[in-house]
Design an enzyme around this catalytic site. Sequence first.
Site, PDB file in Angstrom:
ATOM      1  N   PRO A 376       0.823  -1.201   0.000  1.00 23.35           N
ATOM      2  CA  PRO A 376       0.000   0.000   0.000  1.00 23.35           C
ATOM      3  C   PRO A 376       0.874   1.276   0.000  1.00 23.35           C
ATOM      4  CG  PRO A 376      -0.491  -1.409   1.891  1.00 23.35           C
ATOM      5  CD  PRO A 376       0.693  -1.985   1.220  1.00 23.35           C
ATOM      6  N   GLY A 378       2.713   4.644   1.112  1.00 21.55           N
ATOM      7  CA  GLY A 378       3.230   5.189   2.374  1.00 21.55           C
ATOM      8  C   GLY A 378       3.831   4.164   3.308  1.00 21.55           C
ATOM      9  N   VAL A 379       4.197   2.957   2.795  1.00 20.36           N
ATOM     10  CA  VAL A 379       4.810   1.977   3.686  1.00 20.36           C
ATOM     11  C   VAL A 379       6.326   1.986   3.553  1.00 20.36           C
ATOM     12  CG1 VAL A 379       2.856   0.416   3.904  1.00 20.36           C
ATOM     13  CG2 VAL A 379       4.442   0.143   2.015  1.00 20.36           C
ATOM     14  N   GLY A 380       6.851   2.928   2.785  1.00 20.98           N
ATOM     15  CA  GLY A 380       8.304   3.087   2.730  1.00 20.98           C
ATOM     16  C   GLY A 380       8.986   2.401   1.572  1.00 20.98           C
ATOM     17  N   SER A 743     -13.642 -13.507  -1.520  1.00 21.94           N
ATOM     18  CA  SER A 743     -13.399 -13.637  -0.087  1.00 21.94           C
ATOM     19  C   SER A 743     -14.544 -13.144   0.791  1.00 21.94           C
ATOM     20  CB  SER A 743     -12.096 -12.936   0.296  1.00 21.94           C
ATOM     21  OG  SER A 743     -12.241 -11.567   0.140  1.00 21.94           O
ATOM     22  N   LYS A 786      -5.574  -7.875   5.988  1.00 18.62           N
ATOM     23  CA  LYS A 786      -6.935  -7.936   6.510  1.00 18.62           C
ATOM     24  C   LYS A 786      -6.920  -7.985   8.035  1.00 18.62           C
ATOM     25  CE  LYS A 786      -8.972 -10.157   2.486  1.00 18.62           C
ATOM     26  NZ  LYS A 786      -9.443 -11.415   1.910  1.00 18.62           N
TER      27      LYS A 786
HETATM   28  P1  ADP Z   1       5.747   4.505  -0.652  1.00 22.20           P
HETATM   29  O1  ADP Z   1       6.843   4.632  -1.649  1.00 22.20           O
HETATM   30  O2  ADP Z   1       5.599   3.119  -0.126  1.00 22.20           O
HETATM   31  O3  ADP Z   1       4.443   5.056  -1.080  1.00 22.20           O
HETATM   32  P2  ADP Z   1       7.395   6.293   0.886  1.00 22.20           P
HETATM   33  O4  ADP Z   1       8.657   5.554   0.717  1.00 22.20           O
HETATM   34  O5  ADP Z   1       7.228   7.522   0.072  1.00 22.20           O
HETATM   35  O6  ADP Z   1       6.163   5.345   0.637  1.00 22.20           O
HETATM   36  O7  ADP Z   1       7.202   6.606   2.435  1.00 22.20           O
HETATM   37  C1  ADP Z   1       6.451   7.668   2.944  1.00 22.20           C
HETATM   38  C2  ADP Z   1       7.125   8.228   4.164  1.00 22.20           C
HETATM   39  O8  ADP Z   1       7.017   7.335   5.246  1.00 22.20           O
HETATM   40  C3  ADP Z   1       8.591   8.487   3.976  1.00 22.20           C
HETATM   41  O9  ADP Z   1       8.882   9.734   4.517  1.00 22.20           O
HETATM   42  C4  ADP Z   1       9.280   7.393   4.761  1.00 22.20           C
HETATM   43  O10 ADP Z   1      10.489   7.843   5.286  1.00 22.20           O
HETATM   44  C5  ADP Z   1       8.274   7.092   5.842  1.00 22.20           C
HETATM   45  N1  ADP Z   1       8.342   5.678   6.244  1.00 22.20           N
HETATM   46  C6  ADP Z   1       7.596   4.682   5.745  1.00 22.20           C
HETATM   47  N2  ADP Z   1       7.909   3.508   6.353  1.00 22.20           N
HETATM   48  C7  ADP Z   1       8.870   3.773   7.234  1.00 22.20           C
HETATM   49  C8  ADP Z   1       9.607   2.964   8.172  1.00 22.20           C
HETATM   50  N3  ADP Z   1       9.392   1.657   8.298  1.00 22.20           N
HETATM   51  N4  ADP Z   1      10.514   3.570   8.936  1.00 22.20           N
HETATM   52  C9  ADP Z   1      10.735   4.898   8.807  1.00 22.20           C
HETATM   53  N5  ADP Z   1      10.071   5.715   7.973  1.00 22.20           N
HETATM   54  C10 ADP Z   1       9.158   5.164   7.177  1.00 22.20           C
END
Ligand code: ADP
EC number: 3.4.21.-
Length: 852
Positions: A376, A378-380, A743, A786
């Site tokens: 999803p 915003g998960v980094g 599901s 989920k």
């Molecule tokens: P995605 O590419 O998955 O949409 P991003 O890499 O742009 O998400 O992450 C959004 C923000 O959340 C970034 O600023 C990131 O540093 C922060 N972030 C997300 N997961 C983590 C994590 N596990 N630890 C530290 N910061 C995180």
Amino acid sequence: MAAGSAIQIPSRLPLLLTHEGVLLPGSTMRTSVDSPRNMQLVRSRLLKGTSLRSTIIGVIPNTSDPTSDCDDLPSLHRIGTAALAVQVVGSNWPKPHYTLLVTGLCRFQILQLLKEKPYPVAEVEQLDRLEQFTNQHKSEEELGELSEQFYKYAVQLVEMLDMSVPAVAKLRRLLDNLPREALPDILTSIIRTSNQEKLQILDAVRLEERFKMTIPLLVRQIEGLKLLQKTRKPKQDDDKRVVAIRPTRRINHIPGTTEDEEEEEDHDDVVMLEKKIRTSSMSEQALKVCLKEIKRLKKMPQSMPEYALTRNYLELMVELPWNKSTKDRLEIRAARILLDNDHYAMEKLKKRVLEYLAVRQLKNNLKGPILCFVGPPGVGKTSVGRSIAKTLGREFHRIALGGVCDQSDIRGHRRTYVGSMPGRIINGLKTVGVNNPVFLLDEVDKLGKSLQGDPAAALLEVLDPEQNHSFTDHYLNVAFDLSQVLFIATANTTATIPPALLDRMEIIQVPGYTQEEKIEIAHRHLIPKQLEQHGLTPQQIQIPQVTTLDIITRYTREAGVRSLDRKLGAICRAVAVKVAEGQHKETKPDRAEVGEGEDCKEHVTEDAKTESISDTADLALPPEMPILIDFHALKDILGPPMYEMEVSERLSQPGVAIGLAWTPLGGEIMFVEASRMDGEGQLTLTGQLGDVMKESAHLAISWLRSNAKRYQLTNASGSFDLLDNTDIHLHFPAGAVTKDGPSAGVTIVTCLASLFSGRLVCSDVAMTGEITLRGLVLPVGGIKDKVLAAHRAGLKRVIIPQRNEKDLEEIAVNVRQDLTFVLASCLDEVLNAAFDGGFAVKPRVERLNSKL
Ligand code: ADP
């Protein structure tokens, strides 16, 4: 001078001041106008006037219009050209300006300047005769030998050009038809002359003088052409027309003329470019192409559009990092520390990335699957990509692929296209300047398709380690080695990635975070980052963990941490205002002293009041440090909570059950609602359902109908035939979002069982699972997302298919501890777990209905 039959120009003329180019009578010039007086002239005279007379203006050469209309006019060149404005084109970009096309009519001299504003107007005297070409013979006689000599040179010059070109043939005819006195002006504007020379011709009012001055210019041009033709090979005849107009550069060179200098500069540039090409480390094939192109460039006149195109191409070729790379500094232990420092949780992802890097360290070869992070928003995912580049010491470049639907975005346009350019891969390499960067292909699942080809197919070649050492961009048209580039892809779902592309990649799932993980991420990474961005320190603002939890549960509903980050940013902004206000009003300069000084007590007693920064009264006072963000402050800054726990409310009547759904944005809980009414046994489904979901609903009804007696399920009139005189309506809320997948089967069964039995489903149970007609529960995907969604929503019990038990291992221990899992292999077990006290199966005894 004006004869009786001649045409007269007006005796008062508005003046256009020009400093680039000289307009001679009989020739046409395009000039750009952007200074205040000239703009005013165009607006009030040319654009408003309707008569032919109003389009006649006086063009004054060698005089620049001041950039402000408050400045005085500079001294004007005495002689100008009366001209007809043939075309006016306006534009606002990059700043308001007009482009005028003007045709010179005759010379005039300024007698007196009548006014300077808003644009200069002068009383003028016409210097040339402006006749209707009726009495040519007379003028010929007058001019005598000089004109005859001039005519001969002019004919000689024109005949050296390629007569098959229509424009040249026309010029030849004009030489015979035009009055001789017009020829010096016209030929001067055609042949190659500097502005200075043109100005001299303009100033030569006497015709004799004008002829005398023009003849050497003609001779110079003729000599130039002769020399050129001698040096050129006979077979290059085709290029004659192009080269002839612009003879070789150094013949009869008059030092000091600006145009010659410019040309020399350009020539030097081309020589420099050639040198750069030769010294660059491009591949042999590319070098060959470039040298061929530079040969063409040297022969090309600059005014040709292709000149700029070829030059741009060559410049790109020189700039590309053919052989330039950064040195990898890879040490697995350091990489592990760096990844751990930058990212909390996501253990599986980090482990796989380290494995990948370790293999790279042992085997200095990138041939291997391309990593694709799926999860999803915003998960980094992006941020891990950036960390990988950092650990390797490589450049990082992100290529956003969302919405790209033209394959030339990846592969570039062919150079025959107007506005052609290289694709994003080559462009990215040019930007980073090395041939071994980390390229993050963001959102590969959102590639589009259109008539312009399939960009996913173009990506195949880029990502295939077997092929990408000779990737050919259409614009470059030579192979570029991409094998050193480390590609990482990200996507929200694999469902929309074309199978062939998926096959090239190794998918690593990045699931959403639990609440606890989010709190840790917020306190370890997000809050420090936001404080730094807003110029705050931990001494000024304090966000306790309970507040973070409140933000997570009441203000965001997401799998990642992006809106959490935004909300924290909003809090920091609000606090920054308070701090700045406080600093402004504060009388004592050092805050630390305030805390430790005698005022301390007073502040502490006030603490309860000022704790909430919503308190408007404390606006006047400097706020307490640190500002504590509690729930009141949160409400004040972020507004009332957006999400409330409504689960128990919604389950207060029969016919509602909670399902668990997977979406590309993470897991979601979903309320399934059912109602029944009198009717003819129809089933109505609403909520934008896909075919699979509709089939699940039919399956559920069929199973319940066949098991109605067993469970004592009846319709409103007490009959076991559930659809007898009854219509059923099933609704899946959030009707705007299309939902599909098998599901929801168990949820529909539970919801209908509740409807027909009149019993409430437990309010803290959520479920997922596919059903069969015989009542078996089959496994489904996305269990981790989920379960996290159920946890987020505060539910306590989760019913999942028995065969999904293995997926529970991936879930964090604390989440598992908070929830009770029911592993169901058949619908009986589901129903038993979903209703308080179980959903009893009655022994199969036929009940006799009383006939009385
Ligand atoms: P995605 O590419 O998955 O949409 P991003 O890499 O742009 O998400 O992450 C959004 C923000 O959340 C970034 O600023 C990131 O540093 C922060 N972030 C997300 N997961 C983590 C994590 N596990 N630890 C530290 N910061 C995180």
